[in-house]
Scaffold this motif. Structure first.
Motif, PDB file in Angstrom:
ATOM      1  N   THR A  30      12.477   5.735  15.898  1.00  0.00           N
ATOM      2  CA  THR A  30      13.738   5.398  15.254  1.00  0.00           C
ATOM      3  C   THR A  30      13.583   5.530  13.737  1.00  0.00           C
ATOM      4  N   PHE A  31      14.725   5.547  13.032  1.00  0.00           N
ATOM      5  CA  PHE A  31      14.729   5.747  11.591  1.00  0.00           C
ATOM      6  C   PHE A  31      15.590   4.681  10.923  1.00  0.00           C
ATOM      7  N   THR A  32      15.227   4.344   9.712  1.00  0.00           N
ATOM      8  CA  THR A  32      16.050   3.405   8.966  1.00  0.00           C
ATOM      9  C   THR A  32      17.351   4.090   8.567  1.00  0.00           C
ATOM     10  N   VAL A  33      18.357   3.265   8.275  1.00  0.00           N
ATOM     11  CA  VAL A  33      19.637   3.820   7.837  1.00  0.00           C
ATOM     12  C   VAL A  33      19.456   4.615   6.554  1.00  0.00           C
ATOM     13  N   ALA A  34      18.646   4.112   5.646  1.00  0.00           N
ATOM     14  CA  ALA A  34      18.420   4.802   4.375  1.00  0.00           C
ATOM     15  C   ALA A  34      17.783   6.173   4.592  1.00  0.00           C
ATOM     16  N   GLU A  35      16.851   6.280   5.535  1.00  0.00           N
ATOM     17  CA  GLU A  35      16.201   7.560   5.808  1.00  0.00           C
ATOM     18  C   GLU A  35      17.199   8.583   6.330  1.00  0.00           C
ATOM     19  N   VAL A  36      18.045   8.163   7.253  1.00  0.00           N
ATOM     20  CA  VAL A  36      19.026   9.092   7.817  1.00  0.00           C
ATOM     21  C   VAL A  36      20.032   9.515   6.764  1.00  0.00           C
ATOM     22  N   LEU A  37      20.517   8.574   5.965  1.00  0.00           N
ATOM     23  CA  LEU A  37      21.491   8.919   4.937  1.00  0.00           C
ATOM     24  C   LEU A  37      20.882   9.815   3.863  1.00  0.00           C
ATOM     25  N   THR A  38      19.594   9.637   3.576  1.00  0.00           N
ATOM     26  CA  THR A  38      18.927  10.517   2.621  1.00  0.00           C
ATOM     27  C   THR A  38      18.884  11.941   3.151  1.00  0.00           C
ATOM     28  N   GLU A  39      18.583  12.088   4.450  1.00  0.00           N
ATOM     29  CA  GLU A  39      18.567  13.421   5.047  1.00  0.00           C
ATOM     30  C   GLU A  39      19.966  14.024   5.088  1.00  0.00           C
ATOM     31  N   VAL A  40      20.965  13.189   5.333  1.00  0.00           N
ATOM     32  CA  VAL A  40      22.347  13.669   5.325  1.00  0.00           C
ATOM     33  C   VAL A  40      22.713  14.212   3.947  1.00  0.00           C
ATOM     34  N   GLU A  41      22.372  13.470   2.890  1.00  0.00           N
ATOM     35  CA  GLU A  41      22.694  13.921   1.542  1.00  0.00           C
ATOM     36  C   GLU A  41      21.934  15.194   1.189  1.00  0.00           C
ATOM     37  N   ARG A  42      20.699  15.315   1.645  1.00  0.00           N
ATOM     38  CA  ARG A  42      19.931  16.525   1.368  1.00  0.00           C
ATOM     39  C   ARG A  42      20.575  17.739   2.022  1.00  0.00           C
ATOM     40  N   ARG A  43      21.007  17.575   3.246  1.00  0.00           N
ATOM     41  CA  ARG A  43      21.645  18.693   3.939  1.00  0.00           C
ATOM     42  C   ARG A  43      23.002  19.022   3.327  1.00  0.00           C
ATOM     43  N   LYS A  44      23.741  18.011   2.905  1.00  0.00           N
ATOM     44  CA  LYS A  44      25.000  18.279   2.225  1.00  0.00           C
ATOM     45  C   LYS A  44      24.763  19.072   0.950  1.00  0.00           C
ATOM     46  N   ALA A  45      23.669  18.771   0.239  1.00  0.00           N
ATOM     47  CA  ALA A  45      23.357  19.509  -0.981  1.00  0.00           C
ATOM     48  C   ALA A  45      23.046  20.971  -0.667  1.00  0.00           C
ATOM     49  N   VAL A  46      22.320  21.212   0.449  1.00  0.00           N
ATOM     50  CA  VAL A  46      22.018  22.589   0.842  1.00  0.00           C
ATOM     51  C   VAL A  46      23.312  23.337   1.163  1.00  0.00           C
ATOM     52  N   LEU A  47      24.200  22.707   1.925  1.00  0.00           N
ATOM     53  CA  LEU A  47      25.462  23.342   2.268  1.00  0.00           C
ATOM     54  C   LEU A  47      26.320  23.571   1.031  1.00  0.00           C
ATOM     55  N   GLY A  48      26.262  22.625   0.090  1.00  0.00           N
ATOM     56  CA  GLY A  48      27.054  22.761  -1.124  1.00  0.00           C
ATOM     57  C   GLY A  48      26.608  23.909  -2.001  1.00  0.00           C
ATOM     58  N   ARG A  49      25.346  24.312  -1.888  1.00  0.00           N
ATOM     59  CA  ARG A  49      24.838  25.421  -2.695  1.00  0.00           C
ATOM     60  C   ARG A  49      25.098  26.782  -2.054  1.00  0.00           C
ATOM     61  N   MET A  50      25.645  26.788  -0.854  1.00  0.00           N
ATOM     62  CA  MET A  50      25.905  28.057  -0.187  1.00  0.00           C
ATOM     63  C   MET A  50      27.055  28.798  -0.863  1.00  0.00           C
ATOM     64  N   THR A  51      26.925  30.102  -0.902  1.00  0.00           N
ATOM     65  CA  THR A  51      27.953  30.957  -1.472  1.00  0.00           C
ATOM     66  C   THR A  51      28.571  31.802  -0.369  1.00  0.00           C
TER      67      THR A  51
END
Length: 329
Positions: A168-189
């Motif tokens: 299992t994962f802490t809420v903070a760990e999952v939300l950190t991964e969510v934000e990282r993936r959102k950043a990757v998607l946000g950089r897509m052209t």
């Protein structure tokens, strides 16, 4: 995280004509899904947090830690487990249609039988579970898809997911991964988005391009109406990894974002070549239009990979290892 409390207006005496009418206080702010999630984590609760928005989603908690997240938008672990067992594309399309409507009971039963046998190793099952968890968390908690926000949170104590988590994962760990993936998607052209249609480019920028089996299958399914979400379901792969692979194809000039034009455009099979067939040979075609004979790459072994591995890997293990290191110091 208690919501802010506004004081109530109270008036004394009789209002005169010169006295402005009382102003009603603003309503109390509603508790967000994030607030409820952190509250449950602090209480070390076990159960399911249902987010009953338009698209919906469920966060399964085990002693205050996230064990699994599921969403009707993204393939769950049952879909990822069952995809290799389907050789008939039409049968798989029917199952996908049911799963995307939330009818998962039959698929869950079949996936449970797979896990209880020797066909799927515990390692592969855990990889698929984390892939499904991260994808669902991205759309449920990350609001990367329109109308995925504004969900009403409802908690059911004691509820559990059918696939028992290895970790299992802490809420903070999952939300950190969510934000990282959102950043990757946000950089897509190139206009690539998870919910935007894509199509094959009518003409390649170069004479020949070598593709992997996954890239070939993605290009074959890009018909101007399918989105990365649709293609991930059809292939039984992770949505995030599929979206990044599509962005790579867009940068190569194989795929372009946007719906298909109103006029019919015939794209020759050589639009996405990997090699030149021998003279006189005709490539075989599967029911869904994917070329499987000479001239097409062999299908990849089904373990949804994070492509490329570096930017798409899940950092949850590394985060916990760092925490253990600091604790030992």
């Amino acid at each position: 995280m208690a919501p802010s409390v506004w004081g109530r207006w109270t008036g004394r005496g009789r209002a005169s004509d010169s006295t402005p009418p009382p102003v009603s206080p603003p309503p109390e702010s509603e508790e967000t899904a994030y607030d409820r999630l952190f509250d449950l984590a602090e209480d070390q609760a076990t159960g399911a947090l249902y987010l009953n928005g338009r698209w919906g989603g469920t966060v399964y908690l085990v002693s205050g830690r996230i064990g699994y997240v599921e969403s009707v938008l993204t393939p769950g672990i049952e879909a990822l487990l069952l995809r290799p067992t389907y050789t008939d594309e039409r049968s798989w399309a029917r199952l996908v249609s049911s799963l995307r409507r939330g009818r998962i009971d039959a698929a869950v039963s079949a996936a449970s039988q797979l896990l209880s046998g020797d066909a799927t190793s515990a390692f592969d099952a855990e990889v698929l579970r984390r892939t499904a968890l991260a994808d669902a968390a991205l759309v449920t908690l990350g609001a990367v898809v329109p109308d995925a926000t504004g969900a009403v949170a409802r908690f059911r104590p004691g509820a559990w997911h059918w696939c028992e988590p290895v970790r299992t994962f802490t809420v903070a760990e999952v939300l950190t991964e969510v934000e990282r993936r959102k950043a990757v998607l946000g950089r897509m052209t190139r206009g690539v988005r998870m919910d935007a249609p894509i199509q094959r480019a009518p003409q390649l920028p170069v004479e020949r391009i070598r593709l992997t089996a996954t890239q070939w299958n993605i290009a074959a399914l890009a018909n101007g109406t399918t989105t990365p979400l649709d293609i991930a379901w059809m292939l039984g792969h992770g949505v995030f990894a599929t979206t990044v692979a599509i962005h790579q194809l867009a940068r190569l000039g194989v795929i372009k974002a946007g719906p298909a034009p109103t006029s019919t455009v015939t794209v020759p099979p050589s639009a996405v070549p990997t090699s030149v067939p021998a003279p006189g040979t005709v490539p075989e075609t599967s029911p869904n239009g994917i070329r499987t004979g000479i001239g097409a790459p062999r299908p990849a072994r089904h373990i949804p990979s994070f492509l490329p591995s570096r930017p798409l890997r899940i950092d949850l293990d590394e985060a916990q290892d760092r925490e253990r290191g600091r604790a030992q110091v």
